[in-house]
Scaffold this active site. Structure first.
Site, PDB file in Angstrom:
ATOM      1  N   GLN A   1       0.825  -1.223   0.000  1.00  0.00           N
ATOM      2  CA  GLN A   1       0.000   0.000   0.000  1.00  0.00           C
ATOM      3  C   GLN A   1       0.860   1.275   0.000  1.00  0.00           C
TER       4      GLN A   1
ATOM      5  N   ASP B   1      15.144  -9.679  -2.078  1.00  0.00           N
ATOM      6  CA  ASP B   1      14.365 -10.168  -0.926  1.00  0.00           C
ATOM      7  C   ASP B   1      15.069  -9.754   0.363  1.00  0.00           C
TER       8      ASP B   1
ATOM      9  N   LEU C   1      10.052   0.078   3.286  1.00  0.00           N
ATOM     10  CA  LEU C   1       8.646  -0.140   3.647  1.00  0.00           C
ATOM     11  C   LEU C   1       8.275  -1.618   3.651  1.00  0.00           C
TER      12      LEU C   1
ATOM     13  N   GLN D   1       6.827  -8.250   6.807  1.00  0.00           N
ATOM     14  CA  GLN D   1       5.660  -9.089   7.074  1.00  0.00           C
ATOM     15  C   GLN D   1       4.859  -8.189   8.008  1.00  0.00           C
ATOM     16  N   SER D   2       3.836  -7.521   7.479  1.00  0.00           N
ATOM     17  CA  SER D   2       3.240  -6.381   8.182  1.00  0.00           C
ATOM     18  C   SER D   2       1.932  -6.706   8.888  1.00  0.00           C
TER      19      SER D   2
ATOM     20  N   THR E   1       6.396   2.008  13.708  1.00  0.00           N
ATOM     21  CA  THR E   1       4.946   1.840  13.845  1.00  0.00           C
ATOM     22  C   THR E   1       4.439   2.136  15.253  1.00  0.00           C
TER      23      THR E   1
ATOM     24  N   GLU F   1       2.568   0.279  16.719  1.00  0.00           N
ATOM     25  CA  GLU F   1       2.535  -1.007  17.430  1.00  0.00           C
ATOM     26  C   GLU F   1       3.671  -1.106  18.454  1.00  0.00           C
TER      27      GLU F   1
ATOM     28  N   TYR G   1       5.318  -9.219  15.706  1.00  0.00           N
ATOM     29  CA  TYR G   1       5.516  -8.137  14.724  1.00  0.00           C
ATOM     30  C   TYR G   1       6.105  -6.911  15.404  1.00  0.00           C
TER      31      TYR G   1
ATOM     32  N   LYS H   1       9.676  -5.008  14.922  1.00  0.00           N
ATOM     33  CA  LYS H   1       9.749  -3.581  14.563  1.00  0.00           C
ATOM     34  C   LYS H   1      10.523  -2.786  15.611  1.00  0.00           C
TER      35      LYS H   1
ATOM     36  N   ARG I   1      -5.355  -0.691   0.698  1.00  0.00           N
ATOM     37  CA  ARG I   1      -5.014  -1.463   1.882  1.00  0.00           C
ATOM     38  C   ARG I   1      -5.283  -2.945   1.623  1.00  0.00           C
TER      39      ARG I   1
HETATM   40  P1  NAP Z   1       2.028  -3.907   3.020  1.00  0.00           P
HETATM   41  O1  NAP Z   1       0.940  -3.408   2.140  1.00  0.00           O
HETATM   42  O2  NAP Z   1       1.837  -5.185   3.741  1.00  0.00           O
HETATM   43  O3  NAP Z   1       3.347  -3.988   2.123  1.00  0.00           O
HETATM   44  C1  NAP Z   1       4.479  -4.676   2.581  1.00  0.00           C
HETATM   45  C2  NAP Z   1       5.486  -4.774   1.448  1.00  0.00           C
HETATM   46  O4  NAP Z   1       6.622  -5.543   1.907  1.00  0.00           O
HETATM   47  C3  NAP Z   1       4.980  -5.466   0.182  1.00  0.00           C
HETATM   48  O5  NAP Z   1       5.515  -4.816  -0.941  1.00  0.00           O
HETATM   49  C4  NAP Z   1       5.586  -6.864   0.326  1.00  0.00           C
HETATM   50  O6  NAP Z   1       5.736  -7.539  -0.902  1.00  0.00           O
HETATM   51  C5  NAP Z   1       6.939  -6.494   0.901  1.00  0.00           C
HETATM   52  N1  NAP Z   1       7.652  -7.651   1.476  1.00  0.00           N
HETATM   53  C6  NAP Z   1       7.186  -8.513   2.402  1.00  0.00           C
HETATM   54  N2  NAP Z   1       8.130  -9.439   2.677  1.00  0.00           N
HETATM   55  C7  NAP Z   1       9.201  -9.150   1.887  1.00  0.00           C
HETATM   56  C8  NAP Z   1      10.463  -9.747   1.706  1.00  0.00           C
HETATM   57  N3  NAP Z   1      10.842 -10.842   2.369  1.00  0.00           N
HETATM   58  N4  NAP Z   1      11.336  -9.169   0.822  1.00  0.00           N
HETATM   59  C9  NAP Z   1      10.970  -8.080   0.118  1.00  0.00           C
HETATM   60  N5  NAP Z   1       9.772  -7.478   0.243  1.00  0.00           N
HETATM   61  C10 NAP Z   1       8.892  -8.009   1.116  1.00  0.00           C
HETATM   62  O7  NAP Z   1       2.387  -2.810   4.132  1.00  0.00           O
HETATM   63  P2  NAP Z   1       2.017  -1.228   4.163  1.00  0.00           P
HETATM   64  O8  NAP Z   1       0.701  -1.067   4.845  1.00  0.00           O
HETATM   65  O9  NAP Z   1       2.268  -0.629   2.849  1.00  0.00           O
HETATM   66  O10 NAP Z   1       3.109  -0.722   5.214  1.00  0.00           O
HETATM   67  C11 NAP Z   1       4.401  -0.328   4.787  1.00  0.00           C
HETATM   68  C12 NAP Z   1       5.379  -0.463   5.941  1.00  0.00           C
HETATM   69  O11 NAP Z   1       4.969   0.365   7.017  1.00  0.00           O
HETATM   70  C13 NAP Z   1       5.480  -1.863   6.545  1.00  0.00           C
HETATM   71  O12 NAP Z   1       6.821  -2.034   6.967  1.00  0.00           O
HETATM   72  C14 NAP Z   1       4.554  -1.825   7.733  1.00  0.00           C
HETATM   73  O13 NAP Z   1       4.963  -2.776   8.683  1.00  0.00           O
HETATM   74  C15 NAP Z   1       4.764  -0.405   8.200  1.00  0.00           C
HETATM   75  N6  NAP Z   1       3.636   0.262   8.860  1.00  0.00           N
HETATM   76  C16 NAP Z   1       2.399   0.230   8.296  1.00  0.00           C
HETATM   77  C17 NAP Z   1       1.368   0.954   8.880  1.00  0.00           C
HETATM   78  C18 NAP Z   1      -0.008   0.969   8.283  1.00  0.00           C
HETATM   79  O14 NAP Z   1      -0.952   1.324   8.998  1.00  0.00           O
HETATM   80  N7  NAP Z   1      -0.154   0.676   7.010  1.00  0.00           N
HETATM   81  C19 NAP Z   1       1.630   1.713  10.049  1.00  0.00           C
HETATM   82  C20 NAP Z   1       2.922   1.728  10.568  1.00  0.00           C
HETATM   83  C21 NAP Z   1       3.930   1.019   9.957  1.00  0.00           C
HETATM   84  P3  NAP Z   1       4.554  -8.472  -1.500  1.00  0.00           P
HETATM   85  O15 NAP Z   1       3.649  -7.527  -2.236  1.00  0.00           O
HETATM   86  O16 NAP Z   1       5.294  -9.395  -2.373  1.00  0.00           O
HETATM   87  O17 NAP Z   1       3.857  -9.133  -0.349  1.00  0.00           O
HETATM   88  O1  F7E Z   2      -6.244  -4.533  13.207  1.00  0.00           O
HETATM   89  C1  F7E Z   2      -8.925  -5.639  15.394  1.00  0.00           C
HETATM   90  C2  F7E Z   2      -7.518  -6.169  15.623  1.00  0.00           C
HETATM   91  O2  F7E Z   2      -5.138  -5.824  11.403  1.00  0.00           O
HETATM   92  C3  F7E Z   2      -6.736  -3.398  13.864  1.00  0.00           C
HETATM   93  C4  F7E Z   2      -0.662  -2.894  10.370  1.00  0.00           C
HETATM   94  O3  F7E Z   2      -0.578  -2.056   9.244  1.00  0.00           O
HETATM   95  O4  F7E Z   2      -1.355  -1.075  11.754  1.00  0.00           O
HETATM   96  C5  F7E Z   2      -1.726  -2.369  11.317  1.00  0.00           C
HETATM   97  O5  F7E Z   2      -1.837  -3.261  12.413  1.00  0.00           O
HETATM   98  C6  F7E Z   2      -7.522  -3.833  15.088  1.00  0.00           C
HETATM   99  C7  F7E Z   2      -6.811  -4.864  15.954  1.00  0.00           C
HETATM  100  O6  F7E Z   2      -4.282  -3.527  12.029  1.00  0.00           O
HETATM  101  C8  F7E Z   2     -10.539  -7.985  13.153  1.00  0.00           C
HETATM  102  O7  F7E Z   2      -7.513  -7.140  16.670  1.00  0.00           O
HETATM  103  C9  F7E Z   2     -11.028  -6.988  15.004  1.00  0.00           C
HETATM  104  O8  F7E Z   2      -7.007  -4.562  17.324  1.00  0.00           O
HETATM  105  O9  F7E Z   2      -6.355  -3.704  10.805  1.00  0.00           O
HETATM  106  P1  F7E Z   2      -5.533  -4.443  11.753  1.00  0.00           P
HETATM  107  P2  F7E Z   2      -3.190  -3.479  13.218  1.00  0.00           P
HETATM  108  O10 F7E Z   2      -3.087  -4.770  13.906  1.00  0.00           O
HETATM  109  O11 F7E Z   2      -3.514  -2.290  14.045  1.00  0.00           O
HETATM  110  C10 F7E Z   2      -0.106  -1.003  12.459  1.00  0.00           C
HETATM  111  C11 F7E Z   2       0.155   0.442  12.804  1.00  0.00           C
HETATM  112  C12 F7E Z   2       1.011  -1.670  11.750  1.00  0.00           C
HETATM  113  O12 F7E Z   2       2.170  -1.284  11.898  1.00  0.00           O
HETATM  114  C13 F7E Z   2       0.702  -2.959  11.062  1.00  0.00           C
HETATM  115  O13 F7E Z   2       1.673  -3.243  10.066  1.00  0.00           O
HETATM  116  O14 F7E Z   2      -8.725  -4.456  14.641  1.00  0.00           O
HETATM  117  N1  F7E Z   2      -9.792  -6.566  14.637  1.00  0.00           N
HETATM  118  N2  F7E Z   2     -11.494  -7.840  14.117  1.00  0.00           N
HETATM  119  C14 F7E Z   2      -9.464  -7.168  13.491  1.00  0.00           C
HETATM  120  N3  F7E Z   2      -8.364  -7.068  12.719  1.00  0.00           N
HETATM  121  C15 F7E Z   2      -8.329  -7.793  11.579  1.00  0.00           C
HETATM  122  N4  F7E Z   2      -7.254  -7.680  10.779  1.00  0.00           N
HETATM  123  N5  F7E Z   2      -9.359  -8.620  11.215  1.00  0.00           N
HETATM  124  C16 F7E Z   2     -10.492  -8.750  11.965  1.00  0.00           C
HETATM  125  O15 F7E Z   2     -11.404  -9.498  11.634  1.00  0.00           O
END
Ligand code: NAP
Ligand code: F7E
Length: 299
Positions: free
Chosen positions: A14, A60, A82, A85-86, A127, A129, A151, A155, A186
């Site tokens: 994303q 990778d 970025l 395994q997110s 993050t 988290e 996770y 991080k 997303r």
């Molecule tokens: P995402 O959609 O899950 O994207 C993760 C990316 O990492 C994808 O391009 C994935 O490739 C790649 N990847 C996974 N394993 C890999 C590996 N072994 N080698 C190379 N590439 C690999 O995550 P996002 O929501 O864009 O988030 C971007 C970053 O910000 C992540 O590090 C996440 O943990 C962090 N983050 C996200 C949020 C959020 O709310 N979105 C908040 C705080 C921090 P594939 O497409 O092949 O799976």
């Molecule tokens: O869960 C609750 C779940 O999986 C949010 C990642 O981008 O943001 C993300 O992590 C909340 C949690 O995101 C379901 O238990 C209830 O309390 O959308 P989520 P996350 O865990 O907050 C942070 C900032 C990152 O860094 C991460 O990479 O929602 N919840 N029911 C559920 N969550 C999911 N996925 N599915 C459910 O059915």
């Protein structure tokens, strides 16, 4: 001055896709690292209409040599890391893999930068988290971390190794401590997109209900395209530093579901079921970010 160039590690995700679009619009030459899969996964780049404008390099995070090669080929000014395994839920099922990829992967990139060109600027996707189940009602850069998943532990390692390379080797390395950010791009397993997708299917008569886990969890949800601009701004400052990016508002999963169903003219109570399957062994109950520092320093 020639255009700047950047590598986005995780360009197929994303944030990677939105950041690629943002940097292309700024005139950057954009390189993107992707991992080879049996089915190519470029739909986000295609959705944004930029697939043909980025230079894709296979590598990778578990293969340090492939990262070295990618950096040598592209000679970037900036690296946005970025990739991860997110998915928090999956990290309980694959804790070791998550540590390898999400934790040690960061060190592999930093080592490559240190050996190839320590002047390359580095962004680490940290993050909210990291705060886990801390006791404070609002979290900023000084709030103690208390990770609550494999996770988050991975991080936390990435966060510290980024600071350590900054302080030991003078690398311009920043941690963006981003709170949850969402968008139409997303992944479908995350709760916001899971709900919006289910609402659409229910309206179309393709499904009748959705199973969720913890409805009481509260998150500070922002909009992904705005958050990638903050990443870029961090690397344009005079000094490297760490910043919280958030909205300062917390809402529950229940509220999110209620609103999403309401928009489609439906009552969430008739369609949402709670299933043990989606409860995590440990969950983060409350996150709300204080973005004062970013507002002051990054505008
Ligand atoms: P995402 O959609 O899950 O994207 C993760 C990316 O990492 C994808 O391009 C994935 O490739 C790649 N990847 C996974 N394993 C890999 C590996 N072994 N080698 C190379 N590439 C690999 O995550 P996002 O929501 O864009 O988030 C971007 C970053 O910000 C992540 O590090 C996440 O943990 C962090 N983050 C996200 C949020 C959020 O709310 N979105 C908040 C705080 C921090 P594939 O497409 O092949 O799976
Ligand atoms: O869960 C609750 C779940 O999986 C949010 C990642 O981008 O943001 C993300 O992590 C909340 C949690 O995101 C379901 O238990 C209830 O309390 O959308 P989520 P996350 O865990 O907050 C942070 C900032 C990152 O860094 C991460 O990479 O929602 N919840 N029911 C559920 N969550 C999911 N996925 N599915 C459910 O059915």
């Amino acid at each position: 001055m020639p255009n700047k160039s950047a590598i986005i590690i995780g360009i197929t995700g994303q944030d990677g896709a939105y950041l690629a679009k943002f940097l292309l619009d700024k005139g950057y030459e954009v390189f993107g690292i992707f991992r080879r899969l049996s089915t190519p996964n470029f739909w986000r780049l295609q959705y944004l209409g930029i697939f043909d404008r980025v230079n894709l390099i296979p590598a990778d995070l578990i293969d340090g040599t492939s990262l070295v090669e990618a950096i040598k080929i592209s000679e970037p000014d900036e690296i946005y890391h970025l990739a991860a395994q997110s998915f928090v839920g999956a990290s309980f099922e694959q804790p070791v893999g998550t540590g390898e990829i999400t934790g040690l992967g960061t060190t592999r990139i930093l080592e490559a930068i240190r050996h190839i060109n320590p002047k390359i600027k580095f962004y680490q996707a940290s993050t909210s988290e990291l705060y886990g189940n801390n006791k404070s009602g609002i979290q900023n850069e000084d709030t103690p971390f208390r990770p609550a998943s494999p996770y988050a532990a991975a991080k936390l390692y990435g966060y510290w190794i980024t600071k350590i390379y900054r302080e030991s080797y003078g690398i311009f390395a920043c941690n963006g401590i981003l709170f949850n950010h969402e968008s139409p791009l997303r992944g479908l397993e995350f709760v916001t997109r899971k709900i919006s997708n289910a609402v659409a299917k229910i309206v179309l008569g393709m499904e009748s209900s959705i199973e969720l886990g913890n409805l009481e969890a509260k998150r500070d949800w922002g909009y992904a395209p705005e958050y990638v601009e903050a990443m870029w701004l961090m690397l344009q400052q005079d000094e490297p530093d760490d910043y919280v990016i958030a909205t300062n508002e917390a809402h529950s999963v229940k509220e999110f579901a209620q609103k999403a169903f309401e928009i489609a003219g439906l009552n969430w109570k008739n369609h949402v079921k709670v299933s043990q399957k989606f409860l995590r062994p440990l969950d983060v109950n409350f996150l709300r970010g204080d973005y004062s520092k970013a507002k002051e320093k990054l505008g």
